[in-house]
Design an enzyme around this catalytic site. Structure first.
Site, PDB file in Angstrom:
ATOM      1  N   GLY A 168      25.980  45.636  21.551  1.00  0.00           N
ATOM      2  CA  GLY A 168      27.075  45.355  20.635  1.00  0.00           C
ATOM      3  C   GLY A 168      27.510  46.521  19.768  1.00  0.00           C
ATOM      4  O   GLY A 168      28.056  46.313  18.683  1.00  0.00           O
ATOM      5  N   ARG A 219      28.521  27.466  38.556  1.00  0.00           N
ATOM      6  CA  ARG A 219      29.364  28.519  37.969  1.00  0.00           C
ATOM      7  C   ARG A 219      30.643  27.923  37.399  1.00  0.00           C
ATOM      8  O   ARG A 219      31.141  28.356  36.371  1.00  0.00           O
ATOM      9  CB  ARG A 219      29.682  29.559  39.055  1.00  0.00           C
ATOM     10  CG  ARG A 219      30.181  30.865  38.513  1.00  0.00           C
ATOM     11  CD  ARG A 219      29.077  31.627  37.829  1.00  0.00           C
ATOM     12  NE  ARG A 219      29.593  32.783  37.111  1.00  0.00           N
ATOM     13  CZ  ARG A 219      28.845  33.652  36.442  1.00  0.00           C
ATOM     14  NH1 ARG A 219      27.534  33.488  36.397  1.00  0.00           N
ATOM     15  NH2 ARG A 219      29.372  34.656  35.816  1.00  0.00           N
ATOM     16  N   HIS A 257      36.266  50.201  29.364  1.00  0.00           N
ATOM     17  CA  HIS A 257      35.519  50.652  30.545  1.00  0.00           C
ATOM     18  C   HIS A 257      35.067  52.094  30.297  1.00  0.00           C
ATOM     19  O   HIS A 257      35.881  52.931  29.894  1.00  0.00           O
ATOM     20  CB  HIS A 257      36.399  50.572  31.793  1.00  0.00           C
ATOM     21  CG  HIS A 257      35.657  50.968  33.033  1.00  0.00           C
ATOM     22  ND1 HIS A 257      34.719  50.150  33.620  1.00  0.00           N
ATOM     23  CD2 HIS A 257      35.664  52.115  33.752  1.00  0.00           C
ATOM     24  CE1 HIS A 257      34.203  50.775  34.665  1.00  0.00           C
ATOM     25  NE2 HIS A 257      34.750  51.973  34.767  1.00  0.00           N
ATOM     26  N   ASP A 301      43.594  41.800  34.074  1.00  0.00           N
ATOM     27  CA  ASP A 301      44.332  40.902  34.966  1.00  0.00           C
ATOM     28  C   ASP A 301      43.362  40.397  36.039  1.00  0.00           C
ATOM     29  O   ASP A 301      42.149  40.570  35.903  1.00  0.00           O
ATOM     30  CB  ASP A 301      45.580  41.601  35.549  1.00  0.00           C
ATOM     31  CG  ASP A 301      45.224  42.799  36.414  1.00  0.00           C
ATOM     32  OD1 ASP A 301      44.024  42.968  36.761  1.00  0.00           O
ATOM     33  OD2 ASP A 301      46.141  43.567  36.761  1.00  0.00           O
ATOM     34  N   ASP A 311      39.184  45.948  36.709  1.00  0.00           N
ATOM     35  CA  ASP A 311      39.601  47.187  36.028  1.00  0.00           C
ATOM     36  C   ASP A 311      40.998  47.638  36.464  1.00  0.00           C
ATOM     37  O   ASP A 311      41.279  48.836  36.512  1.00  0.00           O
ATOM     38  CB  ASP A 311      38.591  48.319  36.307  1.00  0.00           C
ATOM     39  CG  ASP A 311      37.197  47.998  35.800  1.00  0.00           C
ATOM     40  OD1 ASP A 311      37.090  47.374  34.731  1.00  0.00           O
ATOM     41  OD2 ASP A 311      36.220  48.360  36.466  1.00  0.00           O
TER      42      ASP A 311
END
Ligand code: GRF
Length: 211
Positions: free
Chosen positions: A12, A66, A110, A147, A151
């Site tokens: 974090g 899931r 990223h 989206d 990435d």
């Protein structure tokens, strides 16, 4: 006031950078309303607690399938009614229903210069291992909208970081966090809070500061 939900999985430090920049006024017009972790032991949850922010854990282990986990994640996000979801080291594939519900309102950090060293399998230390193996001389970090692809969403900000002789993946990871991630993630949030980020197809345009 831009309401942020921040999703985390680990230490974090990116969450901390956001908390600190809101605290010192670098980010104005935004506040964190909820921190969501998929990992009950994430130190990020402790950071949220210390900052007086509600932290919740939604772990796949709590659910039989899931799909049930995905549904719970969506509900945990919707309950916070965020204007923006910030993925700050969140090691979970974002379910399509979440992307659909918050289209154009999810950003991710990223630790490489997209489109290098990104996509399937590029997470955590692996990103930096591959960059070192390939022998690139600069890497860096990217903040982008999320989206359906990996990435692949519109890039908001990028910052390059030099690779130095003798770097290990760990050393490089730390330098990229200090010199890029902890700077551009709060910057991107600040720009969005100021209404200065416009999505134009696959790209974004950053509007000048209003005076
Ligand atoms: C960062 O390198 C982020 O880019 C990546 O995971 C790491 C998270 O670190 N995807 P932290 O939990 O913010 O300390």
């Amino acid at each position: 006031m831009l309401k942020l939900a921040v999703c985390v999985s680990g230490g974090g430090t990116n969450l901390q950078a956001i908390i600190d920049r809101i605290g010192d006024g670098t980010i104005q017009g935004a506040r964190i309303v909820r921190v969501i972790s998929n990992n009950p032991r994430a130190y990020a949850l402790e950071r949220a607690k210390q900052a007086g922010i509600e932290g919740v854990c939604v772990s796949p282990r709590q659910f039989e399938t899931r799909d049930l986990f995905n549904q719970a994640l969506l509900e945990a996000l919707q309950a916070a009614e965020p204007d923006l979801i910030v993925l700050a080291g969140f090691l979970v594939a974002i379910p399509p229903a979440v992307i659909e519900a918050f289209r154009g309102r999810i950003i991710n950090i990223h630790p490489a210069l997209i489109p290098s060293f990104c996509g399937k399998g590029y997470y955590g230390l692996k990103v930096h291992e591959r960059a070192l193996e390939r022998g690139v001389k600069v890497s860096g970090a990217t903040v982008h909208f999320v989206d359906e692809g990996l990435d692949s969403g519109p890039i908001i900000l990028q910052k390059a970081v030099e690779i130095l002789d003798g770097d290990t993946a760990e050393v490089l990871q730390k330098r990229i966090m200090e010199q890029a991630e902890w700077i551009i993630l709060p910057q991107a949030i600040s720009l969005i809070a100021q209404g200065r980020v416009v999505i134009e197809g696959r790209t974004t345009r950053i509007l000048p500061e209003r005076r």
